[in-house]
Design a protein around this motif. Structure first.
Motif, PDB file in Angstrom:
ATOM      1  N   VAL A 166       7.029 -11.971  -2.249  1.00 30.62           N
ATOM      2  CA  VAL A 166       7.315 -10.678  -1.609  1.00 30.62           C
ATOM      3  C   VAL A 166       7.419  -9.586  -2.665  1.00 30.62           C
ATOM      4  O   VAL A 166       6.846  -8.507  -2.523  1.00 30.62           O
ATOM      5  CB  VAL A 166       8.602 -10.735  -0.762  1.00 30.62           C
ATOM      6  CG1 VAL A 166       9.061  -9.343  -0.352  1.00 30.62           C
ATOM      7  CG2 VAL A 166       8.392 -11.599   0.466  1.00 30.62           C
ATOM      8  N   GLN A 198      -0.426  -3.177   2.514  1.00 24.49           N
ATOM      9  CA  GLN A 198       0.728  -3.106   3.409  1.00 24.49           C
ATOM     10  C   GLN A 198       0.785  -4.348   4.299  1.00 24.49           C
ATOM     11  O   GLN A 198       1.847  -4.942   4.503  1.00 24.49           O
ATOM     12  CB  GLN A 198       0.657  -1.840   4.265  1.00 24.49           C
ATOM     13  CG  GLN A 198       1.865  -1.676   5.172  1.00 24.49           C
ATOM     14  CD  GLN A 198       1.709  -0.470   6.082  1.00 24.49           C
ATOM     15  OE1 GLN A 198       0.701  -0.335   6.776  1.00 24.49           O
ATOM     16  NE2 GLN A 198       2.703   0.401   6.056  1.00 24.49           N
ATOM     17  N   LYS A 199      -0.359  -4.748   4.814  1.00 27.78           N
ATOM     18  CA  LYS A 199      -0.417  -5.934   5.669  1.00 27.78           C
ATOM     19  C   LYS A 199      -0.004  -7.185   4.889  1.00 27.78           C
ATOM     20  O   LYS A 199       0.739  -8.020   5.403  1.00 27.78           O
ATOM     21  CB  LYS A 199      -1.834  -6.090   6.230  1.00 27.78           C
ATOM     22  CG  LYS A 199      -1.982  -7.221   7.200  1.00 27.78           C
ATOM     23  CD  LYS A 199      -3.398  -7.273   7.773  1.00 27.78           C
ATOM     24  CE  LYS A 199      -3.532  -8.432   8.731  1.00 27.78           C
ATOM     25  NZ  LYS A 199      -4.863  -8.518   9.327  1.00 27.78           N
ATOM     26  N   TYR A 258       1.983  -7.293   2.298  1.00 34.23           N
ATOM     27  CA  TYR A 258       3.419  -7.184   2.060  1.00 34.23           C
ATOM     28  C   TYR A 258       4.204  -7.581   3.309  1.00 34.23           C
ATOM     29  O   TYR A 258       5.135  -8.380   3.241  1.00 34.23           O
ATOM     30  CB  TYR A 258       3.773  -5.759   1.615  1.00 34.23           C
ATOM     31  CG  TYR A 258       5.252  -5.506   1.527  1.00 34.23           C
ATOM     32  CD1 TYR A 258       6.045  -6.203   0.620  1.00 34.23           C
ATOM     33  CD2 TYR A 258       5.868  -4.596   2.369  1.00 34.23           C
ATOM     34  CE1 TYR A 258       7.412  -5.973   0.548  1.00 34.23           C
ATOM     35  CE2 TYR A 258       7.233  -4.369   2.302  1.00 34.23           C
ATOM     36  CZ  TYR A 258       8.002  -5.065   1.387  1.00 34.23           C
ATOM     37  OH  TYR A 258       9.355  -4.842   1.325  1.00 34.23           O
ATOM     38  N   LYS A 259       3.807  -7.049   4.455  1.00 35.85           N
ATOM     39  CA  LYS A 259       4.505  -7.369   5.694  1.00 35.85           C
ATOM     40  C   LYS A 259       4.411  -8.857   6.022  1.00 35.85           C
ATOM     41  O   LYS A 259       5.383  -9.469   6.464  1.00 35.85           O
ATOM     42  CB  LYS A 259       3.955  -6.514   6.834  1.00 35.85           C
ATOM     43  CG  LYS A 259       4.336  -5.037   6.701  1.00 35.85           C
ATOM     44  CD  LYS A 259       3.624  -4.158   7.698  1.00 35.85           C
ATOM     45  CE  LYS A 259       4.091  -4.410   9.104  1.00 35.85           C
ATOM     46  NZ  LYS A 259       3.561  -3.465  10.082  1.00 35.85           N
ATOM     47  N   ALA A 260       3.260  -9.460   5.786  1.00 36.08           N
ATOM     48  CA  ALA A 260       3.096 -10.896   6.033  1.00 36.08           C
ATOM     49  C   ALA A 260       3.993 -11.706   5.095  1.00 36.08           C
ATOM     50  O   ALA A 260       4.609 -12.698   5.518  1.00 36.08           O
ATOM     51  CB  ALA A 260       1.636 -11.300   5.850  1.00 36.08           C
ATOM     52  N   LYS A 314       5.045  -6.382  -2.843  1.00 34.09           N
ATOM     53  CA  LYS A 314       5.692  -5.064  -2.765  1.00 34.09           C
ATOM     54  C   LYS A 314       5.281  -4.205  -3.947  1.00 34.09           C
ATOM     55  O   LYS A 314       4.943  -3.035  -3.800  1.00 34.09           O
ATOM     56  CB  LYS A 314       7.208  -5.229  -2.730  1.00 34.09           C
ATOM     57  CG  LYS A 314       7.965  -3.916  -2.617  1.00 34.09           C
ATOM     58  CD  LYS A 314       9.469  -4.175  -2.516  1.00 34.09           C
ATOM     59  CE  LYS A 314      10.214  -2.897  -2.238  1.00 34.09           C
ATOM     60  NZ  LYS A 314      10.836  -2.339  -3.396  1.00 34.09           N
ATOM     61  N   TYR A 343       1.706  -2.937  -3.541  1.00 29.92           N
ATOM     62  CA  TYR A 343       1.644  -1.860  -2.553  1.00 29.92           C
ATOM     63  C   TYR A 343       2.241  -0.567  -3.118  1.00 29.92           C
ATOM     64  O   TYR A 343       1.649   0.504  -3.005  1.00 29.92           O
ATOM     65  CB  TYR A 343       2.359  -2.308  -1.275  1.00 29.92           C
ATOM     66  CG  TYR A 343       2.328  -1.307  -0.141  1.00 29.92           C
ATOM     67  CD1 TYR A 343       1.163  -0.635   0.194  1.00 29.92           C
ATOM     68  CD2 TYR A 343       3.465  -1.058   0.609  1.00 29.92           C
ATOM     69  CE1 TYR A 343       1.141   0.275   1.247  1.00 29.92           C
ATOM     70  CE2 TYR A 343       3.455  -0.161   1.658  1.00 29.92           C
ATOM     71  CZ  TYR A 343       2.284   0.504   1.970  1.00 29.92           C
ATOM     72  OH  TYR A 343       2.272   1.406   3.007  1.00 29.92           O
ATOM     73  N   VAL A 345       6.821 -10.689   3.804  1.00 31.21           N
ATOM     74  CA  VAL A 345       8.195 -10.507   4.261  1.00 31.21           C
ATOM     75  C   VAL A 345       8.477 -11.424   5.448  1.00 31.21           C
ATOM     76  O   VAL A 345       9.539 -12.065   5.517  1.00 31.21           O
ATOM     77  CB  VAL A 345       8.486  -9.028   4.613  1.00 31.21           C
ATOM     78  CG1 VAL A 345       9.807  -8.884   5.360  1.00 31.21           C
ATOM     79  CG2 VAL A 345       8.493  -8.174   3.354  1.00 31.21           C
ATOM     80  N   GLU A 346       7.554 -11.538   6.372  1.00 26.74           N
ATOM     81  CA  GLU A 346       7.736 -12.437   7.514  1.00 26.74           C
ATOM     82  C   GLU A 346       7.859 -13.891   7.055  1.00 26.74           C
ATOM     83  O   GLU A 346       8.676 -14.656   7.580  1.00 26.74           O
ATOM     84  CB  GLU A 346       6.596 -12.287   8.522  1.00 26.74           C
ATOM     85  CG  GLU A 346       6.638 -10.985   9.295  1.00 26.74           C
ATOM     86  CD  GLU A 346       7.913 -10.806  10.107  1.00 26.74           C
ATOM     87  OE1 GLU A 346       8.406 -11.783  10.709  1.00 26.74           O
ATOM     88  OE2 GLU A 346       8.432  -9.680  10.135  1.00 26.74           O
ATOM     89  N   ASP A 403      -3.941  -0.155   3.559  1.00 30.01           N
ATOM     90  CA  ASP A 403      -3.683  -0.940   4.771  1.00 30.01           C
ATOM     91  C   ASP A 403      -3.638  -2.427   4.457  1.00 30.01           C
ATOM     92  O   ASP A 403      -2.764  -3.156   4.945  1.00 30.01           O
ATOM     93  CB  ASP A 403      -4.763  -0.678   5.824  1.00 30.01           C
ATOM     94  CG  ASP A 403      -4.676   0.706   6.446  1.00 30.01           C
ATOM     95  OD1 ASP A 403      -3.649   1.389   6.265  1.00 30.01           O
ATOM     96  OD2 ASP A 403      -5.658   1.105   7.105  1.00 30.01           O
TER      97      ASP A 403
END
Length: 77
Positions: A59, A12-13, A15-17, A63, A66, A19-20, A9
């Motif tokens: 990123v 993943q968080k 990675y998503k941050a 990635k 993850y 990407v944003e 988790d």
């Protein structure tokens, strides 16, 4: 198992941050590319491109972290 999922988790968080953050950097570069440029604006545009590239590398690193954790969990390597 739960600790492993907490780590997934977290990864993943992250990675998503990232990407944003990358999307924001891309939009900034695009914004600067969409106007008539003075020399100073061209310098800002180039700087925005360099920042976008730095964030892209971030990123790719998050990635990989993850994906590596997912491979470890599901395939053991």
């Amino acid at each position: 198992m739960q600790d492993e999922d907490l780590e997934l988790d977290r990864l993943q968080k992250a990675y998503k941050a990232a990407v944003e953050e990358w999307i924001t950097a891309i939009r900034r570069e695009e914004e600067l590319a969409s106007v008539n440029h003075s020399v100073a604006e061209v310098d800002l545009w180039e700087q925005a491109h360099m920042q976008e590239d730095e964030v892209r590398n971030k990123v790719l690193g998050t990635k990989k972290d993850y994906e590596d954790a997912l491979r470890q969990k599901y395939f053991g390597f």
